[in-house]
Write an enzyme that holds these catalytic residues in place. Structure first.
Site, PDB file in Angstrom:
ATOM      1  CG  HIS A  21      -0.546   0.985   7.174  1.00 25.31           C
ATOM      2  ND1 HIS A  21       0.461   0.449   7.952  1.00 25.31           N
ATOM      3  CD2 HIS A  21       0.045   1.933   6.396  1.00 25.31           C
ATOM      4  CE1 HIS A  21       1.596   1.064   7.660  1.00 25.31           C
ATOM      5  NE2 HIS A  21       1.379   1.963   6.714  1.00 25.31           N
ATOM      6  CD  GLU A  22      -1.426   2.359   2.691  1.00 22.40           C
ATOM      7  OE1 GLU A  22      -1.084   3.549   2.550  1.00 22.40           O
ATOM      8  OE2 GLU A  22      -0.618   1.447   2.942  1.00 22.40           O
ATOM      9  CG  HIS A  50       0.036   6.516   5.554  1.00 21.16           C
ATOM     10  ND1 HIS A  50       1.149   7.046   6.159  1.00 21.16           N
ATOM     11  CD2 HIS A  50       0.348   5.227   5.268  1.00 21.16           C
ATOM     12  CE1 HIS A  50       2.096   6.114   6.236  1.00 21.16           C
ATOM     13  NE2 HIS A  50       1.635   4.994   5.707  1.00 21.16           N
ATOM     14  CB  CYS A  63       5.184   2.217   7.301  1.00 23.53           C
ATOM     15  SG  CYS A  63       4.570   3.731   6.537  1.00 23.53           S
ATOM     16  CG  LEU A  64       6.383   1.304   1.250  1.00 21.08           C
ATOM     17  CD1 LEU A  64       5.883   1.439  -0.179  1.00 21.08           C
ATOM     18  CD2 LEU A  64       7.531   0.310   1.323  1.00 21.08           C
ATOM     19  CD  GLN A  66       3.281   5.847   2.725  1.00 21.65           C
ATOM     20  OE1 GLN A  66       2.311   5.274   2.257  1.00 21.65           O
ATOM     21  NE2 GLN A  66       4.280   5.202   3.292  1.00 21.65           N
ATOM     22  N   GLY A  94       0.845  -1.183   0.000  1.00 20.81           N
ATOM     23  CA  GLY A  94       0.000   0.000   0.000  1.00 20.81           C
ATOM     24  C   GLY A  94       0.885   1.239   0.000  1.00 20.81           C
TER      25      GLY A  94
HETATM   26 NI    NI Z   1       2.594   3.185   5.592  1.00 25.91          NI
END
Ligand code: NI
Length: 176
Positions: free
Chosen positions: A145-146, A149, A103-104, A53, A48
């Protein structure tokens, strides 16, 4: 193109993202943005990616996940590709599950995070169509999670404590 990813500490990750106007979804450049977000996510081995991000303060995220966590890249590639615009959580099960997340925007760390097992979410898709769907398991985890964000939250905020916060090396020893 592959976007550079913002990392924790960058204030953009802590701000509430702005709603995406429908006119933006209809713009000719929008499919390219979505394709590049998927490229960026896949290149980084993610499931995701949310617009903050890549430095865009917009309520937009891409997801490639299924109810079960994929065990390989080829399994993951068979998962549905979902574009989530202006999401709203309508319902969430009381029951929660605990599982590892990365997480990226938090390179190199993992932690165990409680999430609602099942959620119902309303959002707009990449064609501008309103959708309401109920998702469970790993897919529900990725959605939560997304969506976090887009509200300036990171998974570490959802952890009950920092005891499981691990480097990648320690996570690999302990993930079973
Ligand atoms: Ni993330």
């Amino acid at each position: 193109m592959i976007f550079p990813r913002t990392q924790f500490g960058d204030p953009i990750l802590r701000k509430k993202a702005k709603r995406v106007p429908l006119a933006v979804v209809k713009k000719s450049g929008f499919p390219k943005l979505i394709a590049d977000m998927f490229h960026t996510m896949r290149r980084a081995d993610g499931v995701g990616l949310a617009a903050p991000q890549i430095g865009l303060p917009l309520q937009l995220a891409v997801i490639e996940a299924g109810p079960q966590r994929a065990k390989s890249k080829s399994q993951r590639a068979r998962n549905e590709r979902i574009v989530v615009i202006n999401p709203k959580l309508l319902r969430a099960s009381k029951e929660k599950s605990y599982d590892w997340e990365g997480c990226l925007s938090l390179d190199g760390v993992r932690g165990k995070v409680p999430r609602h097992k099942t959620i119902t979410v309303r959002y707009t898709d990449e064609r501008g169509v309103a959708r309401t769907r109920t998702v469970s398991g790993f897919l529900a985890r990725v959605f939560q999670h997304e969506i976090d964000h887009l509200n300036g939250k990171l998974y570490v905020d959802r952890m009950e404590n920092m005891e499981t916060l691990s480097t990648l090396g320690e996570f690999r020893k302990r993930k079973k």
